[in-house]
Design an enzyme around this catalytic site. Sequence first.
Site, PDB file in Angstrom:
ATOM      1  N   ASP A 131      -2.377   3.435  -8.310  1.00  0.00           N
ATOM      2  CA  ASP A 131      -3.172   4.326  -7.475  1.00  0.00           C
ATOM      3  C   ASP A 131      -4.099   5.181  -8.355  1.00  0.00           C
ATOM      4  O   ASP A 131      -3.709   5.616  -9.446  1.00  0.00           O
ATOM      5  CB  ASP A 131      -2.196   5.238  -6.714  1.00  0.00           C
ATOM      6  CG  ASP A 131      -2.857   6.041  -5.622  1.00  0.00           C
ATOM      7  OD1 ASP A 131      -3.347   5.429  -4.663  1.00  0.00           O
ATOM      8  OD2 ASP A 131      -2.866   7.281  -5.722  1.00  0.00           O
ATOM      9  N   GLU A 138      -6.648   0.803  -9.087  1.00  0.00           N
ATOM     10  CA  GLU A 138      -7.558   1.287  -8.041  1.00  0.00           C
ATOM     11  C   GLU A 138      -8.651   2.110  -8.716  1.00  0.00           C
ATOM     12  O   GLU A 138      -8.375   3.151  -9.303  1.00  0.00           O
ATOM     13  CB  GLU A 138      -6.824   2.161  -7.010  1.00  0.00           C
ATOM     14  CG  GLU A 138      -7.733   2.501  -5.847  1.00  0.00           C
ATOM     15  CD  GLU A 138      -7.399   3.780  -5.083  1.00  0.00           C
ATOM     16  OE1 GLU A 138      -7.978   3.989  -4.015  1.00  0.00           O
ATOM     17  OE2 GLU A 138      -6.576   4.577  -5.582  1.00  0.00           O
TER      18      GLU A 138
HETATM   19  C1  NOJ Z   1      -5.488   6.454  -3.090  1.00  0.00           C
HETATM   20  C2  NOJ Z   1      -4.732   5.917  -1.937  1.00  0.00           C
HETATM   21  O1  NOJ Z   1      -5.214   4.630  -1.636  1.00  0.00           O
HETATM   22  C3  NOJ Z   1      -4.906   6.891  -0.790  1.00  0.00           C
HETATM   23  O2  NOJ Z   1      -4.335   6.398   0.382  1.00  0.00           O
HETATM   24  C4  NOJ Z   1      -4.295   8.201  -1.179  1.00  0.00           C
HETATM   25  O3  NOJ Z   1      -4.508   9.159  -0.163  1.00  0.00           O
HETATM   26  C5  NOJ Z   1      -4.881   8.707  -2.471  1.00  0.00           C
HETATM   27  N1  NOJ Z   1      -4.888   7.702  -3.482  1.00  0.00           N
HETATM   28  C6  NOJ Z   1      -4.104   9.879  -3.014  1.00  0.00           C
HETATM   29  O4  NOJ Z   1      -2.884   9.434  -3.484  1.00  0.00           O
END
Ligand code: NOJ
Length: 476
Positions: free
Chosen positions: A203, A261
């Site tokens: 993430d 990500e």
């Molecule tokens: C990215 C995640 O995909 C999202 O859903 C989340 O709210 C944020 N990171 C914060 O963790």
Amino acid sequence: MDQGDNDWWRHGVFYQIYPRSFQDSNADGVGDIRGIIERLPYLKALGINAVWLSPIFPSPMADFGYDISDYTGIDPLFGTMADFDALVSAAHENGLKLILDLVPNHTPDQHPWFIESKSSRDSPKRDWYIWRDGKPDGGPPNDWLSEFGGSGWEYHDATGQYYYHAFLAQQPDLNWRNPDVREAIYEVMRFWLRKGVDGFRVDVIWPLIKDAEFRDNPPNPNYHKGRILTQYSTDRPEVHEIIAEMRRVTEEFGSRVLIGEIHLPLHRLVAYYGNDLAGAHMPFNFALLSTLWRARSIERIIADYEKALPIGAWPNWVLGNHDRPRVASRVGQEQARVAAMLLLTLRGTPTLYYGDEIGKHQVAIAPDQVQDPFEKNVPGIGVDRDGCRTPMQWDATLHAGFSTVTPWLPLADDFVRRNVVNLEADTKSILSPYKALIATRRKLPQLVTGPISRSQRRAISCFIDEMVPQGRPLLH
Ligand code: NOJ
């Protein structure tokens, strides 16, 4: 797919499950691990190779699991560790890899680390988070903003300092300059890798480390995309060292995958493959999510991406996820088929978002049904992510076969017609090309590895521009 195949992540099709919304097995209106196990035969028949689960760990759920209070546990809402172990075994028996979501940028404020950290300025864990004094006038240390609205700094009365949070105030950022933090998260990775998981989707990997001097971010000349840029709060050069370390941890366990990500322009994104490709195996490529849905812009995105890729770097593509409006609503049902064709024939690894294979559309969420903390923080400006997180539509029975009780988010209004059972029986449904294309990828490796040809380009252009002469913005 051969379990001993080192390159499995290159020629596999990945499938993201949002566990709260896939299948409820214990009648509480929320999906769970046992539910996923029940649905493995569906995934196997669909032909995908790897499942990525959004977080299933203990969490106060302020951000629905993207706030982990115990990195090596399972939230009771989703089941037990025994259920998880059963899932790993069942997935592997069905020839499916299992990828977990790792959330190392922040913890919830209820994590024991943060509770310790905020207990005093002298706490041994004080430096595990990002604490700073305010400006002489008492204001926040700098101008950094939270992604979810407002300042990124929260004042803590008891110790008289601010802590930084890139997301909710209940999600303080860890301090990745601290070697103990790094080691603690690497141990978390080893814990799950020992259990047999096949890798991680990490993430928000690109903001992991912040500017050492905490310089103010500059104003954004392109104001509609945010008041200030994130120059000093994200994408710092030191982040690549951390990602290489994570990669080495995954490699201690053989052929596992590290996916990051990263929301950055293509030329910055590709840096995340790392020096000598020692970074993420696949920095997620979200380009198709933000380009205009017109043949020319898509063609340009594909060419730019291919050109930007370092030699030997493996491409990947996605059309949707739990943060963005559903592809079927962005481009329309007819174009959603074309989008599937594009996704599943482009060189590289595709990741499907659960339900896109049945053309699930964005569900309208009434104000009193809103669950997403982003929407609650800044209501009414169109940021609600609930509409793409609604329950999977399995059949036409009450609650769509997802649950026997009212689900945590409303079902799509068309589930009686648009559901897996109906679409499987209809050879003209969108599910049919999805299955056929996935099967064809197995038979024709050229689809996975071959560069896009001139004739493919022409075919795609015709499909897209003939059907949507005006083009459609991908985001609305
Ligand atoms: C990215 C995640 O995909 C999202 O859903 C989340 O709210 C944020 N990171 C914060 O963790």
